[in-house]
Motif scaffolding. Structure first.
Motif, PDB file in Angstrom:
ATOM      1  N   TRP A 174       0.845  -1.201   0.000  1.00 11.01           N
ATOM      2  CA  TRP A 174       0.000   0.000   0.000  1.00 11.01           C
ATOM      3  C   TRP A 174       0.878   1.247   0.000  1.00 11.01           C
ATOM      4  O   TRP A 174       1.837   1.321   0.768  1.00 11.01           O
ATOM      5  CB  TRP A 174      -0.869   0.047   1.267  1.00 11.01           C
ATOM      6  CG  TRP A 174      -1.698  -1.172   1.507  1.00 11.01           C
ATOM      7  CD1 TRP A 174      -1.325  -2.284   2.216  1.00 11.01           C
ATOM      8  CD2 TRP A 174      -3.017  -1.421   1.034  1.00 11.01           C
ATOM      9  NE1 TRP A 174      -2.347  -3.203   2.213  1.00 11.01           N
ATOM     10  CE2 TRP A 174      -3.396  -2.701   1.499  1.00 11.01           C
ATOM     11  CE3 TRP A 174      -3.935  -0.685   0.262  1.00 11.01           C
ATOM     12  CZ2 TRP A 174      -4.653  -3.271   1.219  1.00 11.01           C
ATOM     13  CZ3 TRP A 174      -5.179  -1.246  -0.013  1.00 11.01           C
ATOM     14  CH2 TRP A 174      -5.522  -2.518   0.455  1.00 11.01           C
ATOM     15  N   PHE A 179      -4.796   4.970   2.192  1.00 10.77           N
ATOM     16  CA  PHE A 179      -6.043   4.949   2.965  1.00 10.77           C
ATOM     17  C   PHE A 179      -6.558   6.371   3.172  1.00 10.77           C
ATOM     18  O   PHE A 179      -6.126   7.080   4.072  1.00 10.77           O
ATOM     19  CB  PHE A 179      -5.837   4.200   4.282  1.00 10.77           C
ATOM     20  CG  PHE A 179      -5.613   2.743   4.059  1.00 10.77           C
ATOM     21  CD1 PHE A 179      -6.702   1.883   3.922  1.00 10.77           C
ATOM     22  CD2 PHE A 179      -4.336   2.219   3.900  1.00 10.77           C
ATOM     23  CE1 PHE A 179      -6.523   0.535   3.659  1.00 10.77           C
ATOM     24  CE2 PHE A 179      -4.135   0.873   3.637  1.00 10.77           C
ATOM     25  CZ  PHE A 179      -5.230   0.032   3.517  1.00 10.77           C
ATOM     26  N   PHE A 188     -12.710   4.344   0.992  1.00  8.73           N
ATOM     27  CA  PHE A 188     -11.846   4.008   2.121  1.00  8.73           C
ATOM     28  C   PHE A 188     -10.379   4.003   1.694  1.00  8.73           C
ATOM     29  O   PHE A 188      -9.519   4.507   2.375  1.00  8.73           O
ATOM     30  CB  PHE A 188     -12.239   2.646   2.691  1.00  8.73           C
ATOM     31  CG  PHE A 188     -11.531   2.319   3.976  1.00  8.73           C
ATOM     32  CD1 PHE A 188     -11.769   3.069   5.124  1.00  8.73           C
ATOM     33  CD2 PHE A 188     -10.625   1.272   4.052  1.00  8.73           C
ATOM     34  CE1 PHE A 188     -11.114   2.779   6.322  1.00  8.73           C
ATOM     35  CE2 PHE A 188      -9.973   0.975   5.244  1.00  8.73           C
ATOM     36  CZ  PHE A 188     -10.217   1.739   6.371  1.00  8.73           C
ATOM     37  N   PHE A 189     -10.111   3.378   0.543  1.00  9.75           N
ATOM     38  CA  PHE A 189      -8.739   3.480   0.018  1.00  9.75           C
ATOM     39  C   PHE A 189      -8.799   3.707  -1.484  1.00  9.75           C
ATOM     40  O   PHE A 189      -9.794   3.407  -2.136  1.00  9.75           O
ATOM     41  CB  PHE A 189      -7.888   2.267   0.382  1.00  9.75           C
ATOM     42  CG  PHE A 189      -8.262   0.973  -0.305  1.00  9.75           C
ATOM     43  CD1 PHE A 189      -7.804   0.663  -1.579  1.00  9.75           C
ATOM     44  CD2 PHE A 189      -9.063   0.037   0.346  1.00  9.75           C
ATOM     45  CE1 PHE A 189      -8.147  -0.535  -2.202  1.00  9.75           C
ATOM     46  CE2 PHE A 189      -9.417  -1.163  -0.263  1.00  9.75           C
ATOM     47  CZ  PHE A 189      -8.958  -1.436  -1.542  1.00  9.75           C
ATOM     48  N   PRO A 191      -7.923   2.627  -4.983  1.00 11.37           N
ATOM     49  CA  PRO A 191      -7.516   1.354  -5.596  1.00 11.37           C
ATOM     50  C   PRO A 191      -6.173   1.430  -6.316  1.00 11.37           C
ATOM     51  O   PRO A 191      -5.401   0.477  -6.295  1.00 11.37           O
ATOM     52  CB  PRO A 191      -8.647   1.064  -6.587  1.00 11.37           C
ATOM     53  CG  PRO A 191      -9.816   1.811  -6.077  1.00 11.37           C
ATOM     54  CD  PRO A 191      -9.273   3.039  -5.400  1.00 11.37           C
ATOM     55  N   LEU A 194      -2.957   0.567  -4.333  1.00 13.23           N
ATOM     56  CA  LEU A 194      -2.765  -0.804  -3.858  1.00 13.23           C
ATOM     57  C   LEU A 194      -1.875  -1.540  -4.851  1.00 13.23           C
ATOM     58  O   LEU A 194      -2.127  -1.488  -6.059  1.00 13.23           O
ATOM     59  CB  LEU A 194      -4.128  -1.498  -3.759  1.00 13.23           C
ATOM     60  CG  LEU A 194      -4.139  -3.033  -3.696  1.00 13.23           C
ATOM     61  CD1 LEU A 194      -3.404  -3.546  -2.462  1.00 13.23           C
ATOM     62  CD2 LEU A 194      -5.577  -3.546  -3.705  1.00 13.23           C
ATOM     63  N   VAL A 196      -0.477  -5.231  -5.708  1.00 13.25           N
ATOM     64  CA  VAL A 196      -0.557  -6.674  -5.419  1.00 13.25           C
ATOM     65  C   VAL A 196       0.761  -7.315  -5.858  1.00 13.25           C
ATOM     66  O   VAL A 196       1.223  -7.084  -6.977  1.00 13.25           O
ATOM     67  CB  VAL A 196      -1.764  -7.300  -6.131  1.00 13.25           C
ATOM     68  CG1 VAL A 196      -1.869  -8.781  -5.767  1.00 13.25           C
ATOM     69  CG2 VAL A 196      -3.043  -6.560  -5.740  1.00 13.25           C
ATOM     70  N   HIS A 198       1.925 -10.597  -6.308  1.00 12.22           N
ATOM     71  CA  HIS A 198       1.964 -11.699  -7.294  1.00 12.22           C
ATOM     72  C   HIS A 198       3.339 -12.340  -7.379  1.00 12.22           C
ATOM     73  O   HIS A 198       3.876 -12.535  -8.470  1.00 12.22           O
ATOM     74  CB  HIS A 198       1.545 -11.197  -8.683  1.00 12.22           C
ATOM     75  CG  HIS A 198       0.103 -10.802  -8.781  1.00 12.22           C
ATOM     76  ND1 HIS A 198      -0.937 -11.660  -8.521  1.00 12.22           N
ATOM     77  CD2 HIS A 198      -0.476  -9.615  -9.105  1.00 12.22           C
ATOM     78  CE1 HIS A 198      -2.087 -11.036  -8.673  1.00 12.22           C
ATOM     79  NE2 HIS A 198      -1.848  -9.785  -9.028  1.00 12.22           N
ATOM     80  N   ARG A 207       0.617 -14.193  -3.210  1.00 13.02           N
ATOM     81  CA  ARG A 207      -0.082 -13.207  -4.021  1.00 13.02           C
ATOM     82  C   ARG A 207      -0.032 -11.810  -3.414  1.00 13.02           C
ATOM     83  O   ARG A 207       0.206 -10.831  -4.072  1.00 13.02           O
ATOM     84  CB  ARG A 207      -1.543 -13.642  -4.190  1.00 13.02           C
ATOM     85  CG  ARG A 207      -2.375 -12.658  -5.011  1.00 13.02           C
ATOM     86  CD  ARG A 207      -3.829 -13.110  -5.086  1.00 13.02           C
ATOM     87  NE  ARG A 207      -4.617 -12.174  -5.841  1.00 13.02           N
ATOM     88  CZ  ARG A 207      -5.203 -11.088  -5.328  1.00 13.02           C
ATOM     89  NH1 ARG A 207      -5.083 -10.805  -4.044  1.00 13.02           N
ATOM     90  NH2 ARG A 207      -5.909 -10.287  -6.097  1.00 13.02           N
ATOM     91  N   GLY A 208      -0.270 -11.703  -2.093  1.00 10.28           N
ATOM     92  CA  GLY A 208      -0.452 -10.400  -1.488  1.00 10.28           C
ATOM     93  C   GLY A 208      -1.834  -9.879  -1.823  1.00 10.28           C
ATOM     94  O   GLY A 208      -2.659 -10.616  -2.374  1.00 10.28           O
ATOM     95  N   PRO A 209      -2.179  -8.630  -1.494  1.00 11.43           N
ATOM     96  CA  PRO A 209      -1.355  -7.677  -0.753  1.00 11.43           C
ATOM     97  C   PRO A 209      -1.292  -8.035   0.745  1.00 11.43           C
ATOM     98  O   PRO A 209      -2.044  -8.886   1.207  1.00 11.43           O
ATOM     99  CB  PRO A 209      -2.111  -6.362  -0.931  1.00 11.43           C
ATOM    100  CG  PRO A 209      -3.543  -6.794  -1.032  1.00 11.43           C
ATOM    101  CD  PRO A 209      -3.515  -8.097  -1.789  1.00 11.43           C
ATOM    102  N   ASN A 211      -2.226  -7.487   4.493  1.00 14.32           N
ATOM    103  CA  ASN A 211      -3.433  -6.889   5.096  1.00 14.32           C
ATOM    104  C   ASN A 211      -3.092  -5.982   6.280  1.00 14.32           C
ATOM    105  O   ASN A 211      -3.795  -5.952   7.288  1.00 14.32           O
ATOM    106  CB  ASN A 211      -4.449  -7.979   5.479  1.00 14.32           C
ATOM    107  CG  ASN A 211      -3.900  -8.973   6.485  1.00 14.32           C
ATOM    108  OD1 ASN A 211      -2.718  -8.981   6.764  1.00 14.32           O
ATOM    109  ND2 ASN A 211      -4.779  -9.807   7.010  1.00 14.32           N
ATOM    110  N   VAL A 212      -2.007  -5.251   6.125  1.00 19.83           N
ATOM    111  CA  VAL A 212      -1.616  -4.207   7.078  1.00 19.83           C
ATOM    112  C   VAL A 212      -1.200  -3.005   6.229  1.00 19.83           C
ATOM    113  O   VAL A 212      -0.496  -3.170   5.227  1.00 19.83           O
ATOM    114  CB  VAL A 212      -0.411  -4.654   7.948  1.00 19.83           C
ATOM    115  CG1 VAL A 212      -0.044  -3.567   8.963  1.00 19.83           C
ATOM    116  CG2 VAL A 212      -0.698  -5.968   8.657  1.00 19.83           C
ATOM    117  N   ALA A 213      -1.660  -1.825   6.622  1.00 20.24           N
ATOM    118  CA  ALA A 213      -1.285  -0.609   5.898  1.00 20.24           C
ATOM    119  C   ALA A 213       0.229  -0.420   5.972  1.00 20.24           C
ATOM    120  O   ALA A 213       0.893  -0.950   6.855  1.00 20.24           O
ATOM    121  CB  ALA A 213      -1.982   0.600   6.508  1.00 20.24           C
TER     122      ALA A 213
END
Lengths: 457, 457
Positions: A174, A179, A188-189, A191, A194, A196, A198, A207-209, A211-213
Motif C-alpha cells: 500500500w 487509505f 476508504f482506500f 484502488p 494498492l 498486489v 503476485h 499473491r499479497g497484498p 493486510n496491514v497498511a
C-alpha cells in the motif's frame, strides 16, 4: 557539524549473557516469564537513550535427554522464555522511543506471517520495529517443524534471500497515502494505490497484498548477523544493521571494510548500513572491582554447564576428558558451525588453555568481545573501535540483568557522553530517525535474489 | 447461592461490525492502525467487566482486482489492520483483567509457533490469553501461502484436530513447578518435570518441549466457532468457549443442547464449555432512537458494498442484476460455505426480499443475531436466551466503534446488572477465573484425534 555519534543496542537475554548469570544475587532468575522484569529493563534502556533493545530467538529448547544435567542448570535463552514478537509488542505499550528488534527465522516461517507481524509491531509502536533475519541451523529447532535434518547452508540462504524479497514486497503493498478514509464520498482506500505482489519464486508463491497498511517506517529496520560469505552478501543486499562478533580491532576493521565495500554493488550508500559488534562489558569503578565482579560470575559456572557451553558454542563434546588437561589432539567432526568450532580450537591452542580454562574463557561473552574494566577503560576501547572504522556502534550484552545494564548506563554512558560520543536525547520518534537510516520508497530497493543472480553471472 | 450470571465478550472489528461502520460520524475510521483506538476500547471493555475482547483473523486481504470497486469502499477487517497477537500483546500492557482472545488458523500455521505465541501472551498478560482455533477456507488466504486451491473440509478438520493436540501437548511441556531457580544449588529446573512431546502424526512431527514455561492458566482458553458436524465435534472435544451465529431462540437452544450433549462422550462436564452466540445490538433510549441509529448506518451502505457483502457472506454473486428485483431463480454453485449460501437464499425467499433488501438485511450483523431496541428490549432478549438454555453468555458485536460499545456499556449493562445477570466485579485475575473454567492438569485432557478414532469405530 556535531561529532559523529555511536549507535547502541541493548541485546537482552532474559537473565543476562553470562552463562551463570541467573545465579548472580542481583539477577532476576524468573526473567523468562516476568513481564515486570522486561518492562524495567526496556524503560532503563529508553531512559538511557539506547537506539534499540534486541532479542535473539530460537524456536526450540536446546538439548536432548542426555544434555539434561547441564541444561537443567542453565537459564539462558535456550530453555524457556517469552516469544520475542509478543514480548516486544507488549513493551511497545510502555515505551515511546526505544527501538524494538526481534529475531525471526526464515527457515521455519512463512514470509506473509513475518511481514505482517513486524508491520503490525511497527504500527503499534509508532515506527520502532526491526526484524533480525536469520536462518536456522539448530537440530533442536528442525525437530519442532517436522524436519529431522539439517538444511544445507546454500539452500538456507537461497530461501532467506527470496524470503527477504517477499517480505519487503509485501511491506510495499500500500502507498503511504492509500487509505483516504473519506467518510463523505465513501472511499476508504484508493484502488490505484494498492500494489498486489503476485510473487512466484522457487521457495514461495505469495499473491499479497499484505493486510496491514504501510507502516510508519515504511519498512521495519532490517537487521542481520551472518558473517559467512553468503551471509555478508545477503547483509550487503538487504541489511540496515549488522550485529557481529569480531573480538579484535583488526578483525572488526576488516569485517567493516569488507561488508561496507559490498554495498555499492547493490546500489547502496556506505552509511545506510550500521555495523554494531556485540560487546560484553563488566564495569567496575576500579579495575579490581570489575575483575571481582567478573570472577564472581565465573565462580558460579557448574562444570556441566561449562562443557555444554563448548558443545553449544562450537560443537565440541569434551565430556569425559580431564577438565584440567589440554584439548585432545583428535576431535570428531561436527555438522554445521565449523568455523565457530575452529575458532575455539585455535583459541585453546594459541593460549595453551585447559578445557576448564577454555570454557571459562568463553563463558562470559560466548566468543563475543569482552571488556572487564573501568568506565574509562571501556569507553577507550569502544571509542578506538568506533573512530577506527571498526564499528558504527555496539550491541551491549549485559552480563546479568537488570544490574549489568544499569552499570553500563550509570557508569559508562556518562563517560561516552563526556566525550561527545553518544546522544543525550533521541533524534526522533522512529528507529530509523535514531539510526539515521532513510525511509524506503515503495519498490526503491534492489531485490536480493536478483542481485545474487547478477553476482553469479 | 447467587444467581447464575452471563459471560460477555466484546467482538472487535476495527471500526465496528456494520459494513458501513467506518463512515459513521462517531466511528474511528483509522482504527486498523490506531493503537490509541484499541487501547480505548480495551479499557472500556475492562472497566465494564467484560470477560474478554475477541479478535477475528484472516491472513489476507479479501478480493481480486475485479472486487476493487467494492473493496475500496469497505473498511472491515478484510482490508488492512493490526495482526491480532501483536495487538493483544500490546493491549495486555495497558489492561489488567479483561481476557484477550485472538484467532489463529490451523491451516497455514505451525503448531509450535501457535503454542508458543499464545503461551507467551498468557505469561505477559498474567493469565488472560485465549486461542480461537479456526480452519481457513478463503482462497485469499490460500494464495498467500503457496497454495492456489481450496483445502477440502474433512482434511482441514483432520489437520485441525491433530494441531489442537500438538498445541495442548506442547503447553504441557513443563510442570507448573518445574522451574525451581535455586541460585544456591545451581538447579534452574527439575529435569523430571520436563515432558518432551515426541509427537509424530499424519500432519505434524514435533519433538518439543515448548520453550515457554507452563503459563498462568495452564492452557490459554480454547475457543472455537465451527458449526458444521466436524466443527461441533471438534468443539465438544477441545473447546471451552464457542462463538456461534444462531439467530432464533429455537436454533440457539437446539445448537446448545446438541453441542453440550456431546461433551460427556469426551469425558467433559456440561459447564466446562461456554456457548456464546454473537449479538449485534443497536441501542437507543427509545425504540425510535434505536431505529434511527440503525437507519443512519444502513443509509451509508454503497450498493457495491452491499453486493460484495452477499458475495463474502454467502458466495452469492448478484452483480448485474436489478437491485430492486428478486434473487434470480438459478444461482451458480459455489465452493465452500454452502450452508451459509443456503441460509441467505432461504431468508430472501421466506421474506420475499429484493436483492437490495437482502443485503440491507444482513448488512448489520452479517447473518448474526441483531437486536435494535431499548436497553430493556435488549436485556429481555438476552435474558430469555440465557435463561432458556440457548446461551451461557454473548459475544457483543458493536455496530461501530467506540460508540457502539460505549452505548452497550452505558445503557444495557446497568439493566442487566439490575436484573442480577452480569457481574459488578471480576471474579479473579485470569480469564479462566472469570469464565468459571477449570485449570487443565498436565495431560488431563482427551486428545481430539484419539476421540475421533473412537467415534469412528
Amino acid at each position: 557539524m556535531p561529532k559523529k555519534q555511536m549507535k547502541l543496542g541493548a541485546f537482552l537475554y532474559p537473565t543476562g549473557h553470562h552463562v551463570a548469570a541467573w545465579r548472580h544475587p542481583q539477577a532476576a532468575a524468573n526473567a523468562g516469564s516476568s513481564i515486570a522484569h522486561y518492562r524495567e529493563i526496556a524503560q532503563v534502556a529508553e531512559h538511557a537513550k539506547f537506539d534499540m533493545i534486541f532479542l535473539a530467538d530460537g524456536a526450540g529448547t536446546r538439548g536432548t535427554e542426555a544434555d539434561l544435567p547441564a541444561l537443567s542448570r542453565t537459564a539462558t535463552r535456550y530453555v524457556a522464555q517469552f516469544e520475542p514478537l509478543t514480548l516486544l509488542s507488549s513493551l511497545a505499550a510502555v515505551t515511546s522511543h526505544v527501538g524494538l528488534v526481534a529475531t525471526a527465522t526464515t527457515t521455519y516461517n512463512e514470509p506473509y506471517h513475518v511481514a505482517r507481524k513486524f508491520a503490525s509491531l511497527d504500527h503499534l509502536s509508532g515506527g520502532r520495529a526491526g526484524w533480525n533475519l536469520v536462518t536456522s541451523t539448530s537440530p533442536y529447532e528442525a525437530e519442532n517443524f517436522g524436519s529431522g535434518g539439517y538444511t544445507p547452508h546454500a539452500q538456507r540462504y537461497e530461501r532467506a534471500r527470496e524470503f527477504a524479497d517477499v517480505v519487503r514486497g509485501l511491506w510495499d503493498s500500500w502507498d503511504d497515502d492509500a487509505f483516504v478514509r473519506d467518510k463523505e464520498s465513501g472511499v476508504f482506500f484508493s484502488p490505484e494505490k494498492l500494489h498486489v505482489l503476485h510473487h512466484k519464486g522457487r521457495h514461495f508463491s505469495v499473491r499479497g497484498p499484505l493486510n496491514v497498511a504501510r507502516s510508519p517506517q515504511g519498512h521495519p529496520v532490517m537487521v542481520q548477523a551472518g558473517s559467512s560469505e553468503p551471509g555478508k552478501d545477503l547483509a550487503a543486499a538487504t541489511a540496515e544493521v549488522i550485529f557481529t562478533a569480531q573480538v579484535t580491532l583488526a578483525d572488526a576493521q576488516s569485517f567493516y571494510r569488507d561488508v561496507k565495500g559490498r554495498l555499492a554493488g547493490y546500489g547502496r550508500q556506505w552509511d545506510h548500513l550500521k555495523i554494531m559488534p556485540g560487546v560484553f562489558p563488566v564495569v567496575g569503578r576500579t579495575r579490581q572491582e570489575a575483575n571481582d565482579k567478573f570472577e564472581q560470575l565465573q565462580d558460579l559456572i557448574h562444570p556441566e554447564v561449562g562443557l555444554s557451553l563448548l558443545q553449544a558454542t562450537g560443537g565440541l563434546d569434551l565430556r569425559g576428558h580431564d577438565l584440567d588437561g589440554p584439548l585432545p589432539d583428535e576431535l570428531p567432526p561436527t555438522e554445521g558451525g565449523k568455523s565457530r568450532q575452529q575458532l575455539l580450537i585455535d583459541l585453546a591452542r594459541r593460549e595453551n588453555l585447559t578445557i576448564r580454562q577454555l570454557y571459562l574463557k568463553i563463558a562470559g561473552a560466548r566468543g563475543h568481545w569482552q571488556i572487564v574494566g573501568t568506565p574509562a577503560d571501556i569507553a577507550d576501547q569502544l571509542q578506538e573501535r568506533f573512530e577506527g572504522e571498526g564499528a558504527d556502534g555496539f550491541n551491549v550484552m549485559p552480563p546479568y540483568l537488570p544490574g549489568g545494564l544499569v552499570d553500563f548506563v550509570e557508569l559508562v554512558l556518562p563517560e561516552l557522553r563526556r566525550r561527545g560520543l553518544f546522544r543525550t536525547d533521541y533524534e526522533g520518534p522512529t528507529l530509523r530517525d535514531n539510526l539515521g537510516l532513510p525511509r524506503p520508497a515503495i519498490g526503491g530497493w534492489a531485490p536480493a535474489a536478483r542481485a545474487f543472480e547478477h553476482a553469479a553471472e
